[in-house]
Design an enzyme around this catalytic site. Structure first.
Site, PDB file in Angstrom:
ATOM      1  CG  MET A  84       2.217   8.804 -39.729  1.00  0.00           C
ATOM      2  SD  MET A  84       0.952   9.913 -39.122  1.00  0.00           S
ATOM      3  CE  MET A  84       1.880  10.855 -37.929  1.00  0.00           C
ATOM      4  CB  SER A  95       9.638  13.154 -32.300  1.00  0.00           C
ATOM      5  OG  SER A  95       8.400  13.604 -32.846  1.00  0.00           O
ATOM      6  CB  SER A  96       8.374  13.389 -37.682  1.00  0.00           C
ATOM      7  OG  SER A  96       8.721  12.071 -38.024  1.00  0.00           O
ATOM      8  CD  GLN A 128      -2.171   8.582 -37.107  1.00  0.00           C
ATOM      9  OE1 GLN A 128      -2.284   7.536 -37.761  1.00  0.00           O
ATOM     10  NE2 GLN A 128      -1.131   8.790 -36.312  1.00  0.00           N
ATOM     11  CG  HIS A 167      10.713   6.578 -38.455  1.00  0.00           C
ATOM     12  ND1 HIS A 167      11.026   7.921 -38.433  1.00  0.00           N
ATOM     13  CD2 HIS A 167       9.407   6.506 -38.132  1.00  0.00           C
ATOM     14  CE1 HIS A 167       9.945   8.617 -38.122  1.00  0.00           C
ATOM     15  NE2 HIS A 167       8.958   7.808 -37.922  1.00  0.00           N
ATOM     16  CG  ASP A 180       4.475   6.932 -30.807  1.00  0.00           C
ATOM     17  OD1 ASP A 180       3.947   8.028 -30.654  1.00  0.00           O
ATOM     18  OD2 ASP A 180       5.491   6.755 -31.524  1.00  0.00           O
ATOM     19  N   GLY A 216       7.429   1.421 -32.328  1.00  0.00           N
ATOM     20  CA  GLY A 216       8.369   1.988 -31.362  1.00  0.00           C
ATOM     21  C   GLY A 216       7.748   2.148 -29.973  1.00  0.00           C
ATOM     22  CG  HIS A 237      13.350  10.099 -36.551  1.00  0.00           C
ATOM     23  ND1 HIS A 237      13.301   8.954 -35.778  1.00  0.00           N
ATOM     24  CD2 HIS A 237      12.138  10.699 -36.393  1.00  0.00           C
ATOM     25  CE1 HIS A 237      12.147   8.880 -35.160  1.00  0.00           C
ATOM     26  NE2 HIS A 237      11.395   9.917 -35.532  1.00  0.00           N
TER      27      HIS A 237
END
Ligand code: AMP
Length: 284
Positions: free
Chosen positions: A30, A186-187, A61, A37, A151, A148, A34
């Protein structure tokens, strides 16, 4: 590196690779990228000839009170980072391109393993994830897809979907990338205030403490209670602290490998993390 925003453009960019039977690796994201990803992209680079990364903030989602509108969108910066790690094609479609103007009547829904953990707190979330990932798999037609372990439940759900629906794709899970403090990247960490950023590493600390406790013979219930206590004291509001088998079955004792799961809110920000604790019968 090419950036494509339409399915047609992506097909044109991939046509030579497809006809030459090149191995296509796909990393769905999304955006607001970082190191977590980028590790997926590097893994894809190792195994595949062509690496495609999608950047799409998927509206279906997100729940009605979640952060879809405010989710960080940083496409230019993301493209720079992706070029640096050797991505070949960025696919950054609009919502219109992905969902069109007609109502969508089809949903991909994985049962059972979507019902607890994040599924309880975020009804419909995993249906949104599996539906968009199925669409992206059809659009990109990759040989490998990279997700990843941060999750963890999502990865299990995608694996199940791929198995159940015979997608000809190998799903690769990539370990969690962490900041030096242990905080899982995490974003959503970007939402944290400076004070919250100081507190947030308590999640990983509590997980590692619980893992040590389990290895020294403390019961699973007591180890989970330790995490809850530690996080509540630090100021988190807990969504869940749970243990599951690696295939997400309920477990009551540490008599096999277990995965410890945390989802907790710090201020307005919901953070998740997990840690696998390997069982060894001699207690070491
Ligand atoms: P997102 O952009 O949050 O949808 O994440 C895209 C992919 O990156 C998913 O497969 C995530 O599991 C993965 N990912 C996000 N954060 C991390 C991390 N800290 N370590 C490893 N993978 C991650």
């Amino acid at each position: 590196m090419k950036t494509e925003t339409t399915i047609q453009g992506l097909n044109a960019s991939l046509s030579t690779a497809r006809s030459n039977r090149k191995m296509i690796g796909f990393v769905p994201t999304m955006g607001n990228l970082h190191q977590g990803h980028l590790n997926l992209v590097k893994e894809a680079r190792k195994l595949c000839d062509i690496v495609v990364v999608s950047i799409f903030v998927n509206p279906i989602q997100f729940g009605p009170n979640e952060d879809f509108d405010n989710y960080p969108r940083t496409l230019d910066q993301d493209c720079q980072l992706l070029a640096d790690v050797g991505c070949d094609i960025v696919f950054a479609p609009s919502v219109e391109q992905m969902y069109g103007s007609q109502p969508r009547l089809t949903t991909i829904s994985v049962s059972d393993i979507t019902q607890d953990l994040c599924g309880l707190q975020r009804p419909g979330h995993f249906d949104g994830v599996t539906t968009v990932v199925a669409k992206l798999f059809h659009i990109v037609q990759p040989n490998f897809a990279f997700f990843g372990q941060k999750d963890y439940q999502q990865l299990a759900v995608i694996r199940q979907m791929v198995e159940d629906l015979n997608f000809p794709i190998e799903v690769i899970g990539v370990p969690i990338a962490r900041a030096e403090s242990g905080l899982a990247l995490s974003s959503r960490n970007g939402y944290l205030t400076e004070a919250e950023l100081e507190t947030a590493p308590a999640i990983y600390q509590s997980l590692t403490e619980a893992a040590d406790q389990l290895k020294s013979g403390v019961s699973l219930d007591a180890a989970l209670a330790h995490i809850r206590e530690r996080l509540t004291t630090a100021g988190f509001v807990i969504d869940y602290v749970e243990a599951r088998s690696p295939s997400l079955k309920k477990v009551t004792d540490f008599d096999q490998d277990v995965v410890l799961f945390v989802a907790a809110k710090l201020g307005k920000t919901r953070l998740i993390d997990n840690l696998t604790v390997v069982y060894s019968s001699n207690g070491s």
